[in-house]
Design an enzyme around this catalytic site. Structure first.
Site, mmCIF file in Angstrom:
data_model
loop_
_atom_site.group_PDB
_atom_site.id
_atom_site.type_symbol
_atom_site.label_atom_id
_atom_site.label_comp_id
_atom_site.label_asym_id
_atom_site.label_seq_id
_atom_site.Cartn_x
_atom_site.Cartn_y
_atom_site.Cartn_z
ATOM 1 N N GLU A 1 99.756 96.445 -2.217
ATOM 2 C CA GLU A 1 101.197 96.256 -2.398
ATOM 3 C C GLU A 1 101.379 95.061 -3.304
ATOM 4 O O GLU A 1 100.690 94.056 -3.132
ATOM 5 C CB GLU A 1 101.876 95.908 -1.080
ATOM 6 N N TYR B 1 96.060 95.206 -12.265
ATOM 7 C CA TYR B 1 95.671 96.342 -11.428
ATOM 8 C C TYR B 1 95.578 97.634 -12.259
ATOM 9 O O TYR B 1 94.655 98.419 -12.084
ATOM 10 C CB TYR B 1 96.660 96.520 -10.271
HETATM 11 C C1 LIG Z 1 97.411 87.893 -11.235
HETATM 12 C C2 LIG Z 1 96.369 86.781 -11.483
HETATM 13 C C3 LIG Z 1 95.365 86.808 -10.337
HETATM 14 C C4 LIG Z 1 95.638 87.076 -12.802
HETATM 15 O O1 LIG Z 1 94.620 86.072 -12.948
HETATM 16 P P1 LIG Z 1 93.996 85.659 -14.362
HETATM 17 O O2 LIG Z 1 92.699 84.999 -14.120
HETATM 18 O O3 LIG Z 1 95.004 84.931 -15.163
HETATM 19 O O4 LIG Z 1 93.735 87.098 -15.043
HETATM 20 P P2 LIG Z 1 92.699 87.404 -16.207
HETATM 21 O O5 LIG Z 1 92.716 86.302 -17.223
HETATM 22 O O6 LIG Z 1 91.375 87.788 -15.604
HETATM 23 O O7 LIG Z 1 93.371 88.689 -16.881
HETATM 24 C C5 LIG Z 1 93.152 89.956 -16.325
HETATM 25 C C6 LIG Z 1 94.264 90.915 -16.727
HETATM 26 O O8 LIG Z 1 95.487 90.524 -16.100
HETATM 27 C C7 LIG Z 1 96.590 90.837 -16.968
HETATM 28 N N1 LIG Z 1 97.195 89.586 -17.422
HETATM 29 C C8 LIG Z 1 96.685 88.329 -17.260
HETATM 30 N N2 LIG Z 1 97.552 87.419 -17.777
HETATM 31 C C9 LIG Z 1 98.595 88.121 -18.260
HETATM 32 C C10 LIG Z 1 99.827 87.755 -18.912
HETATM 33 N N3 LIG Z 1 100.144 86.470 -19.147
HETATM 34 N N4 LIG Z 1 100.693 88.738 -19.257
HETATM 35 C C11 LIG Z 1 100.401 90.043 -19.017
HETATM 36 N N5 LIG Z 1 99.249 90.454 -18.408
HETATM 37 C C12 LIG Z 1 98.371 89.506 -18.032
HETATM 38 C C13 LIG Z 1 95.980 91.590 -18.144
HETATM 39 O O9 LIG Z 1 95.908 92.960 -17.798
HETATM 40 C C14 LIG Z 1 94.585 90.977 -18.200
HETATM 41 O O10 LIG Z 1 93.651 91.804 -18.863
HETATM 42 P P3 LIG Z 1 93.449 91.636 -20.478
HETATM 43 O O11 LIG Z 1 93.115 90.200 -20.700
HETATM 44 O O12 LIG Z 1 92.327 92.558 -20.785
HETATM 45 O O13 LIG Z 1 94.758 92.011 -21.107
HETATM 46 C C15 LIG Z 1 97.042 85.388 -11.607
HETATM 47 O O14 LIG Z 1 98.104 85.486 -12.523
HETATM 48 C C16 LIG Z 1 97.584 84.822 -10.302
HETATM 49 O O15 LIG Z 1 96.858 84.175 -9.548
HETATM 50 N N6 LIG Z 1 98.880 85.048 -10.012
HETATM 51 C C17 LIG Z 1 99.506 84.488 -8.793
HETATM 52 C C18 LIG Z 1 99.044 85.196 -7.552
HETATM 53 C C19 LIG Z 1 99.412 86.662 -7.608
HETATM 54 O O16 LIG Z 1 100.505 87.037 -8.003
HETATM 55 N N7 LIG Z 1 98.444 87.527 -7.189
HETATM 56 C C20 LIG Z 1 98.656 88.967 -7.169
HETATM 57 C C21 LIG Z 1 99.328 89.418 -5.912
HETATM 58 S S1 LIG Z 1 98.332 89.144 -4.455
#
Ligand SMILES: CC(C)(COP(=O)(O)OP(=O)(O)OC[C@H]1O[C@@H](n2cnc3c(N)ncnc32)[C@H](O)[C@@H]1OP(=O)(O)O)[C@@H](O)C(=O)NCCC(=O)NCCS
Length: 144
Positions: free
Chosen positions: A102, A114
């Site tokens: 979710e 995701y």
């Molecule tokens: C969601 C989260 C875990 C992503 O972590 P991250 O280390 O920045 O992600 P990554 O750098 O590994 O990127 C993975 C993918 O996420 C997406 N993504 C990451 N940053 C993004 C941005 N600024 N805008 C759009 N998509 C993005 C892309 O699909 C990316 O893949 P790509 O680089 O091939 O396009 C991080 O933003 C976070 O901790 N958010 C707060 C907590 C949260 O909302 N968790 C999810 C619900 S439990």
């Protein structure tokens, strides 16, 4: 490096929770959750610092991803992908056929992450979240 979380990591994970979520899990619930036999808690450690973590459950061929989070200052560097890759490996090892989760409808970044791992949007639960109010999107990765 991605590794299994240990009780010594609870404080750092609690810090990540508070930095990432408007409804953070308490220290106590993290500590108790770590003892749940069906749940897997993984941390991403770099330079002896825990920068991110995820937790998921796998039972009877079905998985659920509960949380994945990176400290804000370490986002956008592919670190969440390392955790997602470990989730995919564990699914294979445990012969999981589908994983669901979710996510807040407003959380476009997480939904992108995701989708890039094969999750598809299945349905919406209206006003599921509070603080702030938001719809939940149910996403599923059908592996077989
Ligand atoms: C969601 C989260 C875990 C992503 O972590 P991250 O280390 O920045 O992600 P990554 O750098 O590994 O990127 C993975 C993918 O996420 C997406 N993504 C990451 N940053 C993004 C941005 N600024 N805008 C759009 N998509 C993005 C892309 O699909 C990316 O893949 P790509 O680089 O091939 O396009 C991080 O933003 C976070 O901790 N958010 C707060 C907590 C949260 O909302 N968790 C999810 C619900 S439990």
């Amino acid at each position: 490096m991605v590794r299994e979380m240990s009780p010594e990591d609870v404080l750092q994970v609690s810090h990540i929770e508070r930095a990432c979520f408007s409804d953070p899990w308490s220290l106590e619930s993290i500590r108790e959750g770590l003892e749940t036999p069906f749940d897997t808690w993984l941390v991403l450690e770099d330079n002896e610092m825990v920068k991110g973590y995820c937790v998921f459950r796998m039972i009877a061929g079905e998985g659920e991803l509960f949380r994945i989070a990176l400290l804000p200052e370490y986002r956008g560097r592919g670190l969440a992908k390392k955790l997602m890759e470990r989730l995919a490996e564990c699914s294979k090892e445990k012969a999981v056929t589908s994983i669901f989760l979710e996510v807040r409808e407003s959380n476009k970044i997480a939904r992108n992450l995701y989708r890039s791992y094969g999750f598809k949007e299945e349905c919406i639960r209206k006003n599921y979240y509070q603080n702030p109010s938001d719809n939940a999107v149910i996403m599923r990765n059908q592996l077989i």
